[in-house]
Each structure stands twice: as structure tokens, then as C-alpha cells.
Motif scaffolding. Sequence first.
Motif, PDB file in Angstrom:
ATOM      1  N   ASP A  78      37.730  29.976  52.394  1.00 52.19           N
ATOM      2  CA  ASP A  78      36.623  30.083  53.336  1.00 52.19           C
ATOM      3  C   ASP A  78      36.080  28.682  53.622  1.00 52.19           C
ATOM      4  OD1 ASP A  78      34.392  30.627  54.825  1.00 52.19           O
ATOM      5  OD2 ASP A  78      33.461  32.000  53.382  1.00 52.19           O
ATOM      6  N   ASN A  79      36.340  28.180  54.830  1.00 50.30           N
ATOM      7  CA  ASN A  79      35.911  26.824  55.170  1.00 50.30           C
ATOM      8  C   ASN A  79      34.633  26.788  56.000  1.00 50.30           C
ATOM      9  OD1 ASN A  79      36.907  27.788  57.586  1.00 50.30           O
ATOM     10  ND2 ASN A  79      38.033  25.922  58.116  1.00 50.30           N
ATOM     11  N   GLU A 139      30.044  23.929  58.613  1.00 47.60           N
ATOM     12  CA  GLU A 139      28.620  23.950  58.952  1.00 47.60           C
ATOM     13  C   GLU A 139      27.885  22.749  58.368  1.00 47.60           C
ATOM     14  OE1 GLU A 139      27.301  27.715  57.541  1.00 47.60           O
ATOM     15  OE2 GLU A 139      28.007  28.825  59.321  1.00 47.60           O
ATOM     16  N   GLY A 140      28.387  22.200  57.272  1.00 47.58           N
ATOM     17  CA  GLY A 140      27.725  21.079  56.618  1.00 47.58           C
ATOM     18  C   GLY A 140      27.674  19.824  57.464  1.00 47.58           C
ATOM     19  N   ALA A 159      24.549  20.314  59.548  1.00 49.49           N
ATOM     20  CA  ALA A 159      23.363  20.389  58.696  1.00 49.49           C
ATOM     21  C   ALA A 159      23.009  19.029  58.098  1.00 49.49           C
ATOM     22  CB  ALA A 159      23.584  21.413  57.583  1.00 49.49           C
ATOM     23  N   LYS A 160      24.010  18.238  57.778  1.00 47.55           N
ATOM     24  CA  LYS A 160      23.787  16.926  57.149  1.00 47.55           C
ATOM     25  C   LYS A 160      23.794  15.784  58.153  1.00 47.55           C
ATOM     26  CE  LYS A 160      25.961  18.465  52.829  1.00 47.55           C
ATOM     27  NZ  LYS A 160      27.070  18.253  51.858  1.00 47.55           N
ATOM     28  N   GLN A 161      24.038  16.112  59.437  1.00 49.08           N
ATOM     29  CA  GLN A 161      24.085  15.082  60.485  1.00 49.08           C
ATOM     30  C   GLN A 161      25.081  13.977  60.129  1.00 49.08           C
ATOM     31  OE1 GLN A 161      22.045  15.231  63.653  1.00 49.08           O
ATOM     32  NE2 GLN A 161      22.442  17.258  62.807  1.00 49.08           N
TER      33      GLN A 161
END
Length: 243
Positions: free
Chosen positions: A219-220, A225-226, A229-231
Amino acid sequence: MKFAIITDVHGNFDALETVLDDIDNRDDIDKIYNLGDNIGIGHETNKVLDHIFDRDDMEMIAGNHDEAIMSVVNGTPYPDDLKDKFYEHHRWIAGHLDEDYYEELNQLPRYIEKTICGKKVLFIHYEIENDKLSSSIDEQPFSPIVKDDENEMTQLFADKDADLIIFGHNHRLHMFDDKNKMYFNPGAVGLNNGSHAVYGIVTVTDTDISLERVKLAYDNEEFLEGFEAKQVPAKELIFEKFM
């Protein structure tokens, strides 16, 4: 002897964990060789390093992204070939890198040579001409990537004395035998395979060398999404070229 090959994790912890769990569940792997580029591009830097440096069954070399990031950390010259693409990204990775790993990353060798069951085996991230093996990363010692076919591999590694050359860097499967040498790159653990992680298994006996690529679904979604979320800098380039 049977050993596993992992390469180009590129800061993807979920892919790494999937591969290591599969290796550990096999119970027939004597050793793991890690061919570099553990950090950079992906954003789970310290989680990846926590896992790989915690193992006592793994030998490791440096990749070009590892070295480029450490040039930022060390304040040494940065390679021109990566400057337009990855400099800001590598600065971001360096800024999130746990200082406890500085020394270990700086001490990684560029290649490992072994004699296994009478066969000469070379582990290297990608071809570096013999007279450039000690050149600093800003001198761009790694050779340009060539087409993944037998003739190109033969020419690329012509200066290397080995029965089996195992490498990474190109993120694609390479499995060639030119009758003098065998060449194996199982592909990147962490990139360019969608929701799959890959690694290699090599079995060496007195009479034979066999190569196997293992491809595992994982599951990637959280990894992808990171980036938002972390720009993470260079997200657009990364998604275009590596996802």
C-alpha cells in the motif's frame, strides 16, 4: 550461498518494510547487500535509516543521492548534474536528516568485492571508471546511464574484473549474461514500480549462479500523500519521473 539484493529505496519506508519482511520470512537468505540511494526523492529518511542501520545481516554501499545529500550536510561541493533538479530537495532532506547518521553515511564505501564459492562478485551502485573510484561526488564519477541491453552492459562494465556485477541506479530490471560476466539489477525498491516493491535473490554455488527478482504488492497511498503533507520540494518532477 543465497543472498538478497536491495537497491534504491529512496526514502520509501513502506516499500522497504515490505521487502525486509519478505526476506525475513523466507529463512533461507544468508545476507543482504544494499546498493545505495537509501535517501533522497522519498521523504521517510530517518525511518529508512533506522531500519537499515539496525540490521547486522546487511552490507551497504553509497549511491549518488546519498553522497549528494551528504555534500550538503558536510558543506562540500555539490554535483552540477543534480543542481537544477535536486539541490533544493536535497537541502530539505539534509535538514530533516538525524545527525546520528552523519558518520555512518559518510563512511559508506562505493563498492564491495567478494569471492563467493570461487566466483568474483562486484556490488556497486553503478559503473564508476576505475580511475574515478576515489573522485568526489561533485566530480560526477558515476557514468551516464546507458540502454539496458547486453551489449551496453558489456561496454559499460568492461573495466571491471568480476564474474557477476550487481548494481542499481537505473531503477529498472537488468538481467544479462554475455558469457564472460553476468549483470543483475533487480530494480528500485522504492520507486518506478507503482504499488509494488522489488528486490533480488542471488544463489551462488561451486558450479552455478542463479538470479531471481521478487515483486511484492504494498500500500503506497501514505507514501504518496506524504509529499503534499510535508511540502516536499521537487514534488512535480518526482511524480513525473519516479512514481
